[in-house]
Design an enzyme around this catalytic site. Structure first.
Site, mmCIF file in Angstrom:
data_model
loop_
_atom_site.group_PDB
_atom_site.id
_atom_site.type_symbol
_atom_site.label_atom_id
_atom_site.label_comp_id
_atom_site.label_asym_id
_atom_site.label_seq_id
_atom_site.Cartn_x
_atom_site.Cartn_y
_atom_site.Cartn_z
ATOM 1 C CE1 TYR A 52 -4.269 0.948 -0.112
ATOM 2 C CE2 TYR A 52 -4.383 -1.400 0.720
ATOM 3 C CZ TYR A 52 -4.951 -0.433 0.143
ATOM 4 O OH TYR A 52 -6.193 -0.448 -0.164
ATOM 5 C CD GLU A 54 -4.740 5.097 1.323
ATOM 6 O OE1 GLU A 54 -4.675 5.562 2.069
ATOM 7 O OE2 GLU A 54 -5.682 4.520 0.939
ATOM 8 C CG ASP A 198 -8.224 10.254 -23.669
ATOM 9 O OD1 ASP A 198 -7.294 9.628 -23.606
ATOM 10 O OD2 ASP A 198 -9.363 9.762 -23.302
ATOM 11 C CB THR A 224 -4.565 3.670 -21.817
ATOM 12 O OG1 THR A 224 -4.195 3.916 -23.074
ATOM 13 C CG2 THR A 224 -6.176 4.127 -21.584
ATOM 14 C CE LYS A 227 -7.312 1.901 -24.884
ATOM 15 N NZ LYS A 227 -8.325 2.900 -25.018
ATOM 16 N NE ARG A 233 -6.788 -3.555 -19.271
ATOM 17 C CZ ARG A 233 -6.666 -3.909 -20.755
ATOM 18 N NH1 ARG A 233 -5.915 -4.506 -21.348
ATOM 19 N NH2 ARG A 233 -7.756 -3.047 -21.312
HETATM 20 C C1 LIG Z 1 -9.339 3.275 -23.933
HETATM 21 C C2 LIG Z 1 -9.587 4.704 -23.876
HETATM 22 C C3 LIG Z 1 -9.810 5.253 -22.574
HETATM 23 C C4 LIG Z 1 -10.082 4.322 -21.515
HETATM 24 O O1 LIG Z 1 -9.212 3.765 -20.630
HETATM 25 P P1 LIG Z 1 -9.614 2.551 -19.718
HETATM 26 O O2 LIG Z 1 -8.058 1.955 -19.518
HETATM 27 O O3 LIG Z 1 -10.502 1.332 -20.549
HETATM 28 O O4 LIG Z 1 -10.363 2.906 -18.806
HETATM 29 C C5 LIG Z 1 -10.070 6.586 -22.348
HETATM 30 N N1 LIG Z 1 -10.006 7.283 -23.537
HETATM 31 C C6 LIG Z 1 -9.856 6.980 -24.873
HETATM 32 C C7 LIG Z 1 -9.774 7.962 -25.910
HETATM 33 C C8 LIG Z 1 -9.621 5.406 -25.065
HETATM 34 O O5 LIG Z 1 -9.379 5.148 -26.111
#
Ligand SMILES: *Cc1c(COP(=O)(O)O)cnc(C)c1O
Length: 423
Positions: A52, A54, A198, A224, A227, A233
């Site tokens: 942990y 925090e 994002d 993220t 990807k 993840r």
């Molecule tokens: C995949 C994605 C997310 C979310 O990610 P998670 O890890 O699945 O919560 C947010 N924004 C965009 C543009 C994404 O493609």
């Protein structure tokens, strides 16, 4: 490590083994998926899951942080260097939570946000009506131009001037073209809005320098880590120094409890891997493969939204083929080609059974496949579409897909920064 599981929990071991076999014996074209390195696997499966932590380095609420502080500092420094950002927060559990935290850092419940419409390719968290983000905030989505399939920056500007949002979100989850983050930054400034970008899907392309970076043009950049970036993840936030405190406070204690230290450890590994020439070559090949795949699909008479791709992703408009996206996705899955059905801009069909198919090249590229294989895969997709009600033809494609997979085994790759490893 996974083999040791066989002794302790044979039932779960067997399921993990089956999933490994599925991942190895299929051409995985879901654009948000990938194969991580062995180093990332080992880090995320290690003893840091027991701790942990925090708070932040030097300001924790539990003792025993001698090592966690060093790991978090290293992950932050690597992220800052990689993205050329003033500040990095490496604690978000996922991209969705990272977005929530970014909003919480800058605006208040009830404020107006403007993100890309979900059916046009924006993420759920960008203000979709089924998401918390449209319940906590007033959502004014911007569409893409239905004729070109592209963002119409003049229209975004017009909508922004009309609705005066507190926040404009750039970035998408199903958009095949390069995004002009500078234009979003300019529009946000004009209307006195914050700009959050994002880059969950394209982060790997951004760090490799083959997609415009939003870092100079956005107040906060969210991503993220799993990807194109090819880490575990998780989520990260990058921001200008002026927002560092509010970003950190929004993540903890604003939204989260203890960070997932094992994930953060693996994020640190992935950041170092992404800072190598090998990674840049992989990112370049992702785009070459996507372009080759798109070109062949066009030759087979598929319509692609926006007519093609600039990035890792292709959105097929199946209306001229008279096959619903879901039906094709399921048939392809039986042929060992894994995709997802997806809405297309201005889709006349409902999101549960839309007219599009979304595919992407990161995972096949990690396996070492190149333009030639991309062309072959386009042929598989075409054969399945042409034989959509012919199960034996679909099974035949499955055999060919498996053969192709056997020539490109899932790499047990180590990328050791500074050493000349191949992926
Ligand atoms: C995949 C994605 C997310 C979310 O990610 P998670 O890890 O699945 O919560 C947010 N924004 C965009 C543009 C994404 O493609």
């Amino acid at each position: 490590m996974i083999n040791a599981l066989e002794q302790y929990d044979p039932q779960i071991y067997e399921l993990v083994r089956q999933e490994g076999a599925r991942q190895s014996g299929a051409i995985r074209l879901i654009p948000s998926e990938n194969y991580v390195s062995r180093a990332v696997m080992l880090a995320s499966g290690g003893c840091l899951t027991n701790k942990y932590a925090e708070g932040y380095p030097g300001r924790r609420y539990y003792e025993g942080q001698q090592v966690t502080d060093l790991i978090e500092k290293m992950a932050r420094e690597r992220a800052k260097k990689l993205f050329k950002a003033d500040h990095a927060n490496v604690q978000p559990y996922s991209g969705s939570v990272a977005n929530l935290a970014a909003y919480a850092a800058l605006i208040n419940p009830g404020d107006t946000i403007m993100g890309m419409s979900h059916v046009d390719g924006g993420h759920l968290t960008h203000g979709a009506n089924v998401s918390f983000s449209s319940k906590f905030f007033k959502s004014v989505p911007y569409p893409v131009n239905p004729d070109t399939g592209r963002i119409d920056y003049d229209q975004v500007e017009k909508l922004a001037k009309e609705h005066r949002p507190k926040l404009i979100i750039s970035g998408a989850t199903a958009y095949p073209r390069e995004i002009d983050f500078e234009a979003f930054g300019r529009i946000a400034k004009e209307v006195g809005a914050y700009h959050i970008s994002d880059i969950a899907h394209i982060a790997g392309l951004v760090v490799a320098g083959i997609h415009q970076s939003p870092v100079p043009h956005a107040d906060i950049v969210s991503s993220t880590t799993h990807k194109t970036l090819r880490g575990p993840r998780g989520g990260i936030l990058l921001c200008k120094a002026e927002h560092a405190k509010s970003v950190d406070r929004a993540v903890f204690p604003g939204l989260q409890g203890g960070p997932h230290m094992h994930t953060m450890t693996a994020v640190a590994v992935a950041m170092a891997e992404a800072d190598t020439p090998e990674f840049a070559a992989y990112a370049k090949q992702i785009i070459k493969n996507a372009k080759a795949l798109a070109e062949k699909l066009l030759e087979y008479g598929f319509n692609l939204t926006s007519g093609g791709t600039d990035n890792h992703l292709i959105l097929i408009d199946l209306r001229n083929k008279n096959i619903p996206g879901k039906k094709l996705a399921k048939a392809l899955d039986r042929a060992r080609i894994v995709t997802n059905y997806n809405s297309i801009p201005n889709d006349p069909a409902p999101p549960a059974n839309p007219s599009g198919l979304r595919i992407g090249t990161p995972a096949m590229t990690t396996r070492g496949m190149k333009e030639e294989q991309a062309g072959q895969i386009a042929g598989f997709i075409n054969t399945v579409a042409e034989n959509i009600d012919n199960e034996s033809a679909i099974q035949e494609v499955g055999k060919e897909a498996l053969l192709l997979c056997s020539h490109f085994p899932v790499p047990d790759h180590f990328i050791i920064p500074g050493k000349n490893n191949t992926v």
